[in-house]
Write a protein that holds these residues in place. Structure first.
Motif, PDB file in Angstrom:
ATOM      1  N   ASN A 196     126.478 -26.596 -39.858  1.00  0.00           N
ATOM      2  CA  ASN A 196     125.093 -26.323 -39.470  1.00  0.00           C
ATOM      3  C   ASN A 196     124.585 -27.401 -38.528  1.00  0.00           C
ATOM      4  O   ASN A 196     124.831 -28.584 -38.747  1.00  0.00           O
ATOM      5  CB  ASN A 196     124.194 -26.262 -40.706  1.00  0.00           C
ATOM      6  CG  ASN A 196     124.569 -25.117 -41.606  1.00  0.00           C
ATOM      7  OD1 ASN A 196     124.851 -24.025 -41.140  1.00  0.00           O
ATOM      8  ND2 ASN A 196     124.589 -25.361 -42.891  1.00  0.00           N
ATOM      9  N   GLU A 219     121.063 -19.244 -45.242  1.00  0.00           N
ATOM     10  CA  GLU A 219     121.543 -19.219 -43.853  1.00  0.00           C
ATOM     11  C   GLU A 219     122.550 -20.334 -43.615  1.00  0.00           C
ATOM     12  O   GLU A 219     123.567 -20.134 -42.993  1.00  0.00           O
ATOM     13  CB  GLU A 219     120.371 -19.349 -42.877  1.00  0.00           C
ATOM     14  CG  GLU A 219     120.749 -19.348 -41.435  1.00  0.00           C
ATOM     15  CD  GLU A 219     121.230 -18.000 -40.930  1.00  0.00           C
ATOM     16  OE1 GLU A 219     122.012 -17.988 -39.965  1.00  0.00           O
ATOM     17  OE2 GLU A 219     120.836 -16.977 -41.501  1.00  0.00           O
ATOM     18  N   ASP A 241     125.350 -22.183 -45.042  1.00  0.00           N
ATOM     19  CA  ASP A 241     126.272 -21.762 -46.085  1.00  0.00           C
ATOM     20  C   ASP A 241     126.674 -22.861 -47.059  1.00  0.00           C
ATOM     21  O   ASP A 241     127.084 -22.591 -48.156  1.00  0.00           O
ATOM     22  CB  ASP A 241     127.517 -21.178 -45.421  1.00  0.00           C
ATOM     23  CG  ASP A 241     128.170 -20.120 -46.272  1.00  0.00           C
ATOM     24  OD1 ASP A 241     127.511 -19.612 -47.183  1.00  0.00           O
ATOM     25  OD2 ASP A 241     129.342 -19.812 -46.003  1.00  0.00           O
ATOM     26  N   LYS A 283     131.683 -23.099 -41.174  1.00  0.00           N
ATOM     27  CA  LYS A 283     130.781 -23.473 -40.085  1.00  0.00           C
ATOM     28  C   LYS A 283     130.031 -24.750 -40.434  1.00  0.00           C
ATOM     29  O   LYS A 283     129.753 -25.022 -41.596  1.00  0.00           O
ATOM     30  CB  LYS A 283     129.757 -22.369 -39.837  1.00  0.00           C
ATOM     31  CG  LYS A 283     130.337 -21.109 -39.261  1.00  0.00           C
ATOM     32  CD  LYS A 283     129.225 -20.126 -38.964  1.00  0.00           C
ATOM     33  CE  LYS A 283     129.767 -18.854 -38.364  1.00  0.00           C
ATOM     34  NZ  LYS A 283     128.698 -17.910 -38.042  1.00  0.00           N
ATOM     35  N   SER A 331     128.312 -26.466 -28.961  1.00  0.00           N
ATOM     36  CA  SER A 331     129.149 -25.461 -29.614  1.00  0.00           C
ATOM     37  C   SER A 331     130.408 -25.158 -28.791  1.00  0.00           C
ATOM     38  O   SER A 331     131.499 -25.021 -29.348  1.00  0.00           O
ATOM     39  CB  SER A 331     128.346 -24.185 -29.838  1.00  0.00           C
ATOM     40  OG  SER A 331     129.109 -23.232 -30.525  1.00  0.00           O
ATOM     41  N   GLU A 338     133.629 -24.230 -35.653  1.00  0.00           N
ATOM     42  CA  GLU A 338     132.563 -23.278 -35.379  1.00  0.00           C
ATOM     43  C   GLU A 338     131.235 -23.856 -35.887  1.00  0.00           C
ATOM     44  O   GLU A 338     131.159 -24.374 -36.998  1.00  0.00           O
ATOM     45  CB  GLU A 338     132.865 -21.949 -36.079  1.00  0.00           C
ATOM     46  CG  GLU A 338     131.951 -20.834 -35.655  1.00  0.00           C
ATOM     47  CD  GLU A 338     132.371 -19.498 -36.255  1.00  0.00           C
ATOM     48  OE1 GLU A 338     131.583 -18.552 -36.146  1.00  0.00           O
ATOM     49  OE2 GLU A 338     133.466 -19.407 -36.833  1.00  0.00           O
ATOM     50  N   ASN A 379     126.926 -23.439 -36.481  1.00  0.00           N
ATOM     51  CA  ASN A 379     125.866 -22.491 -36.807  1.00  0.00           C
ATOM     52  C   ASN A 379     124.531 -23.123 -36.440  1.00  0.00           C
ATOM     53  O   ASN A 379     124.198 -24.198 -36.926  1.00  0.00           O
ATOM     54  CB  ASN A 379     125.908 -22.156 -38.304  1.00  0.00           C
ATOM     55  CG  ASN A 379     124.832 -21.175 -38.696  1.00  0.00           C
ATOM     56  OD1 ASN A 379     124.637 -20.155 -38.045  1.00  0.00           O
ATOM     57  ND2 ASN A 379     124.125 -21.482 -39.778  1.00  0.00           N
TER      58      ASN A 379
END
Length: 103
Positions: A4, A81, A83, A2, A24, A34, A36
């Motif tokens: 951010n 949060e 990653d 993902k 998104s 994807e 986040n």
């Protein structure tokens, strides 16, 4: 993996979430990426003042919504949060860890 995302210079959190949702959808449909959502940073004249003064917003104007949002996003990153531990996020996390307690 993902990516951010932080919605920047928005009027409020709802606008930040709407902006993220739109980006998104496009990223998922056309780029197969994807995203986040970490949060949003509100439009704030004090942020511009701090930049012109070459000072961190969180030190110059610690009680503004912008600074509070920045601290919240930083805390999310510190808690894992976000990653990623490499690239810009990794650099940002290392900076935050070295200054923890001074934010």
């Amino acid at each position: 993996k993902k990516i951010n995302v932080v919605s920047n210079r928005v009027a409020n959190e709802k606008e930040g979430q709407t902006l993220f949702q739109n980006i998104s959808i496009v990223a998922s449909q056309f780029l197969n990426i994807e995203l986040n959502y970490l949060g949003s940073l509100p439009q704030d004249a004090n942020a511009t003042k701090a930049v012109l003064q070459q000072q961190p917003v969180s030190l110059s104007f610690p009680n503004t919504a912008f600074s509070k949002s920045m601290r919240h996003i930083a805390q999310l990153l510190l808690e894992g949060e976000g990653d990623s531990k490499s690239g810009f996020t990794g650099l940002f996390l290392n900076l935050l860890k070295s200054r923890k307690g001074r934010l």
